[in-house]
Motif scaffolding. Structure first.
Motif, PDB file in Angstrom:
ATOM      1  N   SER A 132       0.668  -1.224   0.044  1.00 16.43           N
ATOM      2  CA  SER A 132       0.084   0.001   0.073  1.00 16.43           C
ATOM      3  C   SER A 132       1.126   1.248  -0.066  1.00 16.43           C
ATOM      4  O   SER A 132       1.772   1.654   0.649  1.00 16.43           O
ATOM      5  CB  SER A 132      -0.801   0.018   1.244  1.00 16.43           C
ATOM      6  N   GLY A 159      -7.707  -2.503  -7.111  1.00 17.30           N
ATOM      7  CA  GLY A 159      -8.109  -2.930  -5.788  1.00 17.30           C
ATOM      8  C   GLY A 159      -8.846  -2.163  -4.751  1.00 17.30           C
ATOM      9  O   GLY A 159     -10.046  -2.717  -4.292  1.00 17.30           O
ATOM     10  N   ASP A 160      -8.600  -1.075  -4.586  1.00 14.64           N
ATOM     11  CA  ASP A 160      -9.241  -0.174  -3.735  1.00 14.64           C
ATOM     12  C   ASP A 160     -10.717  -0.002  -4.291  1.00 14.64           C
ATOM     13  O   ASP A 160     -11.707   0.052  -3.760  1.00 14.64           O
ATOM     14  CB  ASP A 160      -8.622   1.138  -3.732  1.00 14.64           C
ATOM     15  N   ARG A 163     -13.128  -3.058  -4.268  1.00 14.91           N
ATOM     16  CA  ARG A 163     -13.590  -3.160  -2.996  1.00 14.91           C
ATOM     17  C   ARG A 163     -14.953  -2.089  -2.697  1.00 14.91           C
ATOM     18  O   ARG A 163     -15.593  -2.282  -1.697  1.00 14.91           O
ATOM     19  CB  ARG A 163     -12.482  -2.961  -1.847  1.00 14.91           C
ATOM     20  N   PHE A 172      -9.748  -8.039   4.971  1.00 15.04           N
ATOM     21  CA  PHE A 172      -8.567  -8.044   4.609  1.00 15.04           C
ATOM     22  C   PHE A 172      -7.797  -9.294   5.368  1.00 15.04           C
ATOM     23  O   PHE A 172      -6.525  -9.691   5.417  1.00 15.04           O
ATOM     24  CB  PHE A 172      -7.660  -6.906   4.997  1.00 15.04           C
ATOM     25  N   ARG A 177      -8.664 -11.882   1.180  1.00 14.52           N
ATOM     26  CA  ARG A 177      -7.633 -11.328   0.266  1.00 14.52           C
ATOM     27  C   ARG A 177      -7.489 -12.437  -0.929  1.00 14.52           C
ATOM     28  O   ARG A 177      -7.554 -12.167  -2.060  1.00 14.52           O
ATOM     29  CB  ARG A 177      -6.485 -11.207   0.801  1.00 14.52           C
ATOM     30  N   ASN A 180     -10.414 -12.102  -2.932  1.00 10.89           N
ATOM     31  CA  ASN A 180     -10.176 -10.872  -3.576  1.00 10.89           C
ATOM     32  C   ASN A 180      -9.794 -11.085  -4.969  1.00 10.89           C
ATOM     33  O   ASN A 180      -9.850 -10.811  -6.079  1.00 10.89           O
ATOM     34  CB  ASN A 180      -9.832  -9.975  -2.718  1.00 10.89           C
ATOM     35  N   ILE A 203      -2.763  -4.961  -3.918  1.00 11.73           N
ATOM     36  CA  ILE A 203      -1.562  -5.248  -3.046  1.00 11.73           C
ATOM     37  C   ILE A 203      -1.064  -6.739  -3.582  1.00 11.73           C
ATOM     38  O   ILE A 203       0.134  -7.119  -3.640  1.00 11.73           O
ATOM     39  CB  ILE A 203      -1.886  -5.162  -1.322  1.00 11.73           C
ATOM     40  N   PRO A 205      -0.236  -9.993  -2.131  1.00 14.25           N
ATOM     41  CA  PRO A 205       1.248  -9.996  -1.644  1.00 14.25           C
ATOM     42  C   PRO A 205       1.707 -11.431  -1.640  1.00 14.25           C
ATOM     43  O   PRO A 205       3.097 -11.628  -1.654  1.00 14.25           O
ATOM     44  CB  PRO A 205       0.982  -9.805  -0.049  1.00 14.25           C
ATOM     45  N   LYS A 252      -8.784  -2.399  11.349  1.00 16.64           N
ATOM     46  CA  LYS A 252      -9.429  -3.830  11.366  1.00 16.64           C
ATOM     47  C   LYS A 252      -8.581  -4.814  10.611  1.00 16.64           C
ATOM     48  O   LYS A 252      -7.770  -4.419   9.627  1.00 16.64           O
ATOM     49  CB  LYS A 252     -10.897  -3.577  10.391  1.00 16.64           C
TER      50      LYS A 252
END
Ligand SMILES: Nc1ncnc2c1ncn2[C@@H]1O[C@H](COP(=O)(O)OS(=O)(=O)O)[C@@H](OP(=O)(O)O)[C@H]1O
Ligand SMILES: Nc1ncnc2c1ncn2[C@@H]1O[C@H](COP(=O)(O)OP(=O)(O)O)[C@@H](O)[C@H]1O
Length: 265
Positions: A132, A159-160, A163, A172, A177, A180, A203, A205, A252
């Motif tokens: 991020s 991604g943002d 969502r 998250f 994730r 997502n 992201i 990861p 969160k």
């Protein structure tokens, strides 16, 4: 500018289907032929009068060669997915994919090649991964802008942004994730199939999840870009104040805070 002919319309638009029984020798696809539009036929309305596979009809109406695709799954007296078999009657063989039972892939005469030819480009996915604040959205938009100015059709899957809609039900937590990224991978694949240059910025990861997305496409059609900005740099930028919140334990799913700083796999 791209050298292009006038835009072609898909002649399937405006087709009105009339339900009728398919002859027993035909597979259970819409079995129709092409009429003139009927008495006083309205513009863009095709009257369907005889037995012919719908895909062939649309291809013929468009004056185009039918695209080569997966063969239609129709066999005589087939063993169906639900275990029954009807001798002498052609049945389409359905499959089970995940939790979806008795489903069938329906091929269309206009495929990726036709769309790519129309757009004069090759559909593909550029997948931007990074922490991020590393600059994913900035790069995605800059790339989209540059390609657009060169006459290429692009679409950014951020991604943002996703969502806010498609993935609004996901948190998250690691499994969310994963879901997502899986969903975005599937959507990106559809955009590439549509002939677009799809730029995904998430992201994302974990290598394993990105690899799963990669495996949905031919190798040369999935280009992965890792924005290797160090955590200190991203944290100093912190445009949304998320690192600050995470450090203060106020975010969160802060159990996933580790994903923000650990080297990507
Ligand atoms: N807990 C937590 N962890 C990580 N990210 C968080 C979190 N909460 C909110 N955000 C913001 O969500 C934005 C979208 O994240 P992604 O969907 O790309 O993340 S992932 O691929 O599912 O890991 C992501 O956008 P970017 O900052 O553009 O990367 C974050 O701003
Ligand atoms: N190459 C760069 N150099 C310096 N700052 C950048 C660069 N790319 C993006 N930024 C800035 O970093 C911040 C985060 O960028 P953003 O694209 O939103 O990252 P991400 O989508 O990865 O969270 C923004 O304030 C943006 O202006």
């Amino acid at each position: 500018m791209l050298a292009r002919g006038p835009p072609r319309r898909c002649s399937g638009a405006g087709v009105r289907w009339r339900r009728q029984e398919a002859p027993s020798a035909m597979p259970r696809v819409p079995a129709v032929g092409l009429g003139s539009g009927g008495q006083g036929g309205a513009t863009g309305v095709v009257k369907l009068v005889a037995a012919r596979p719908a895909a062939t009809v649309v291809a013929a109406a468009a004056g185009e060669r039918r695209a080569a695709g997966p063969p239609a799954a129709a066999v005589d007296g087939a063993q169906l997915a639900n275990g029954s078999a009807v001798a002498g009657i052609s049945k389409l063989v359905t499959s089970t994919v995940g939790k979806s039972t008795n489903i069938l892939w329906h091929d269309c005469p206009i495929g990726q090649n036709e769309r790519q030819n129309l757009l004069n480009q090759k559909g593909c996915v550029v997948w931007i991964t990074g922490l991020s604040g590393s600059g994913k959205s900035t790069l995605a938009c800059a790339l989209s802008h540059e390609l657009h100015s060169r006459g290429h059709l692009t679409y950014v899957l951020d991604g943002d942004n996703l969502r806010h809609g498609l993935n609004r039900d996901l948190s998250f937590k690691a499994e969310d994730r994963a879901e997502n990224i899986r969903r975005v991978g599937e959507v990106a694949k559809l955009f590439a199939d549509a002939g677009l240059i799809c730029i995904a910025s998430l992201i994302s990861p974990y290598r394993s999840e990105r690899s799963t997305c990669r495996s949905l496409l031919p190798n040369s059609s999935f280009i992965e870009v890792f924005l290797n900005a160090p955590l200190e740099v991203c944290e100093a930028r912190d445009p949304k104040g998320l690192y600050k919140l995470a450090r203060a334990g106020k975010i969160k799913d802060s159990d996933t805070m580790q994903n923000w700083g650990l080297p990507f796999t």
